[in-house]
Design an enzyme around this catalytic site. Structure first.
Site, short mmCIF file in Angstrom:
data_model
loop_
_atom_site.label_atom_id
_atom_site.label_comp_id
_atom_site.label_asym_id
_atom_site.label_seq_id
_atom_site.Cartn_x
_atom_site.Cartn_y
_atom_site.Cartn_z
CE1 TYR A 263 -3.03 10.24 4.06
CE2 TYR A 263 -0.79 8.94 3.64
CZ TYR A 263 -1.75 10.01 4.23
OH TYR A 263 -1.10 10.97 4.96
CG HIS B 130 0.74 4.83 11.09
ND1 HIS B 130 -0.11 6.04 11.26
CD2 HIS B 130 0.45 4.63 9.59
CE1 HIS B 130 -0.42 6.59 9.93
NE2 HIS B 130 -0.08 5.59 9.26
CB SER C 157 2.49 9.55 3.06
OG SER C 157 2.70 8.32 3.52
CB SER C 158 7.34 6.99 2.59
OG SER C 158 6.57 6.45 3.71
CB CYS C 159 2.24 5.20 1.28
SG CYS C 159 0.86 6.71 1.31
CE LYS D 38 -1.29 13.35 2.72
NZ LYS D 38 -1.36 14.47 3.28
#
Length: 325
Positions: free
Chosen positions: A148, A191, A119-121, A152
């Protein structure tokens, strides 16, 4: 339909005839990948929900019985700001267990290729924009979804370590914010884009004067349709084999307030948009650089307005009872 990139690349790994396990096949991402793989002449494997991917023995038994050639790790516990903030232990523990079991299980049965989706997070909250792959671990994470993100990041490092120690052809891709068929429209766990679709639709039906968004509306976000994401994943499986993860996004972003206006326009809600500034904004901007993947020969094809229209049609089909003809 599959896109043709042969003029820009050389095929390095053929999916033809392979047994491909898509973990998380019932989710938005997994189901999109299953749809895309139908064009590749492969056998698609899935695990029943009775196989708890958090449990090591269950995963190892499934692998031993099915022995896939390729694995796509699209299974994860996901949610928006509220869900991440409410269930931090679940977001960290569940995702750690899922990815660790799937990656180690793949090694034990000799899986040829594995794609881990993050994920981009994973990137620092204040990373320079657009965010390049080498920004990983260069600063503090966004607190509202750090649990999260940490899970990842661990998945990326697992793939890198297995490549280095065991020679496994395991790669990672980092999708941006995704939307499309199969999305989660539960306002307590969704989201921002699917939440806006549902809010705008319900406000239109109710004849409401306005809908509310969290925060100031100024944070900028990037979005990618799930079908574009699936096509990018197939492209990477066929062409990429290296240590560093790869960003997978649209390369464009917009403020949340403008996104809300676009959603309202597509849905047909003509009321106003109010802002609850007592709620958190999250990361000010999160635009990933797509230069690495573009240089390899891949770009997304679905524009945001068209993609939202597609998602809204899917929402209507799945969540709203249509009148009998």
């Amino acid at each position: 339909m599959p896109r043709q990139f042969e003029e820009r690349r050389t095929m390095t790994y053929s999916l033809q005839g392979k047994r491909i396990y898509v973990a998380g096949h019932k989710g938005m991402v997994g189901s999109a990948i299953v749809r895309r793989l139908a064009d590749e002449g492969c056998e698609i494997l899935t695990a029943d929900r009775s196989v708890d991917l958090r449990e090591q023995v269950a995963v190892r038994e499934w692998y031993a019985a099915n022995r896939p050639d390729v694995v796509v790790v699209a299974a994860a516990k996901v949610g928006g700001i509220l869900a991440n903030d409410t269930y931090p232990a679940e977001f960290l523990y569940d995702n750690l267990m899922i990815e660790a079991n799937l990656i180690e299980g793949a090694r034990q049965v000799g899986v040829e290729k594995l794609l881990f989706l993050g994920s981009s997070c994973i990137y620092p909250k204040m990373a320079s924009q657009p965010i390049t792959e080498d920004a990983l671990l260069t600063g503090p994470l966004e607190p509202t979804n750090e649990w999260y993100a940490i899970a990842k990041i661990a998945g990326i490092k697992l793939c890198q370590s297995y490549r280095r120690q065991y020679g496994c052809d395991y790669i990672s891709a980092m999708p941006t914010n995704l939307y499309g068929p199969g999305d989660n429209y539960d306002l307590n766990g969704s989201h921002v884009l699917p939440a806006l679709i549902r809010k705008a639709h319900e406000a239109k039906l109710a004849g409401a004067d306005s809908i509310e968004i969290w925060g100031t509306g100024t944070p900028r976000r990037e979005f990618l349709h799930a079908d574009d994401l699936a096509d990018g994943c197939v492209f990477l499986l066929q062409t990429y084999s290296d240590d560093e993860h790869v960003n997978l996004g649209s390369g464009e972003d917009l403020p949340i307030a403008e996104l809300a206006e676009l959603v309202c326009d597509v849905v047909g809600f003509t009321g106003t948009i109010t802002k609850d500034t007592s709620k958190p904004d999250g990361t000010p901007r999160k635009l990933m650089s797509g230069a690495k993947l573009a240089a390899m020969g891949w770009r997304p094809q679905i524009g945001l307005r068209d993609g939202i229209g597609n998602a809204y049609a899917e929402f209507l089909a799945g969540h709203v009872k249509q009148p009998a003809l």
